[in-house]
Design an enzyme around this catalytic site. Sequence first.
Site, PDB file in Angstrom:
ATOM      1  N   ASP A 312      55.411  43.143 -12.436  1.00  0.00           N
ATOM      2  CA  ASP A 312      54.974  42.108 -12.816  1.00  0.00           C
ATOM      3  C   ASP A 312      53.439  42.537 -13.179  1.00  0.00           C
ATOM      4  O   ASP A 312      52.494  42.902 -12.466  1.00  0.00           O
ATOM      5  CB  ASP A 312      54.483  41.090 -11.795  1.00  0.00           C
ATOM      6  N   GLU A 496      47.316  53.141  -7.245  1.00  0.00           N
ATOM      7  CA  GLU A 496      48.663  52.574  -7.489  1.00  0.00           C
ATOM      8  C   GLU A 496      49.460  52.789  -8.467  1.00  0.00           C
ATOM      9  O   GLU A 496      50.694  52.799  -8.611  1.00  0.00           O
ATOM     10  CB  GLU A 496      48.177  50.962  -7.384  1.00  0.00           C
TER      11      GLU A 496
END
Length: 541
Positions: A312, A496
């Site tokens: 996403d 991340e």
Amino acid sequence: MRPMDFTSLSLAALLCAACSSQPAATWSYEDAQGRANLPPDQAYPELFEAVQRGQLFTDQKHFVDALPKRDPAKIRADYLARRGSDGFDLKTFVQDNFIESGEAQSPASKPGASIEEHIDNLWPVLSRSYSQVPQYSSLLPLPQPYVVPGGRFREMYYWDSYFTMLGLEQSGERARVRQMTDNFAYMIDTYGHIPNGNRTYYLSRSQPPFFAYMVELQARIEGDQAYGRYLPQLQKEYAYWMDGAQTLKSGTAAKHVVKLADGSVLNRYWDASPTPRQESWLQDVKTAEQAPDRPKEEVWRDLRAGAESGWDFSSRWLGDGQDLATIRTTSIVPVDLNSLIYHLERTIAKACETVHNTPCVQAYGQRAERRQHAIEQYLWSAEKGFYVDYDWQQNQQRQPLTAAALFPLFTGLASTEHANRTADAVREGLLRPGGIATTQVNNGQQWDEPNGWAPLQWVAVEGLDRYQQTALAQQIGSGFLQQVQNLYRKENKLVEKYDLSGRGDGGGGGEYELQDGFGWTNGVTLKLMGKYGATPLTTRP
């Protein structure tokens, strides 16, 4: 909904799902006193919208993680009574009625620590234990301690956790691997599926189904008895993903299942709620406004399904590959999801074998074979020479090459010929100085060029190694490891996502700032270092 009690059920009853897909439990949550615990957009909808639309906080997730100080129904009634009065201040009202979730924390790094030492020091920092949660919290309790990704992500996430668990096992934290696996089994028993994360607002969707890989990891630690122990939960998760398949007509879809023209059944990403995501409410509202020719509920469900995919967002899900308002996730049969469910079917067959249930072994083995055939028929592009997604509404393959093409290699369903052709395509189209690119599209979405993500690097390395493409696997793994080490040298942190151009920068794009921590990067880094060794640190060009 309380956890299901299996003590009164026979082993045969638990195994009956081998013969037919059972309906998954409905998603809901009650606290320990049996009171409905609603997600924030349902508990106080008018206040929720005012706060999110007014952007009281820079991160829309901040308010949904805030803890109400009293009964949400009373907060709502008080807000409705006071909001139009003279001198009413929304920010003050929120401060008076909620305990804020706090700022995203960046774990401190010990000066001069190696990456291994840094990660070992991070595990306690990222660990949480919430067998009970405060009343009215959006957090869902879990019976065992667990590890969160870090930064703004203060809860346990589904597919993140598998890659984190790989690192925990590498660090010798085997007890924590078992605890994490038990937590996921608990969520399947309690909610009928594993939600995106352990928050009330994540209950309407799941994430890429890696529970079977968690069970496989646990079996490598303790032996094959782990398969039998988690067999009921493996079958329940399978039932969740296959719910509705038996009554589906060809050329239609329901929930997570799609029946194609020839009767083949494959899966898609889907969310039970056609509303804006609570944690990204304003972004979703604005995206739907940019698609005036589409029902806003359709756009919102596709955005939610994109969140379930873990990608996403990505050009994979976009009608034009560029504009988020063209998202059509639910129209797409993804190659990674179906590869993972193939592995789930194979794992259930293995688990049934360990408890000597031959009909179950045969039933799930046949399902895996049928899925493998359908994947090869619909998701293999002979013209392109790699695996693709399939648009079931337009009855055509999606053409772009993405890192998802490597999932059939990762799960072992690809033929040697197809694996070798896929490796050639990846080498030509996705290989970058810092590892494997997610896609070949640069449009500002975080699951697109130039970003690289730890889980996809591991999928690539393991999948390619499985088919003796060891040189390419090492090139990808060592390149990503170099990228991680270069950024660690500059900033003393693991993040991340990464910019794979080789400069040693963190990735960009997305709906929030780059997060430090970071669970799955920690796990994959440790596995790659164990596989290839530490590479020499280099400075930015």
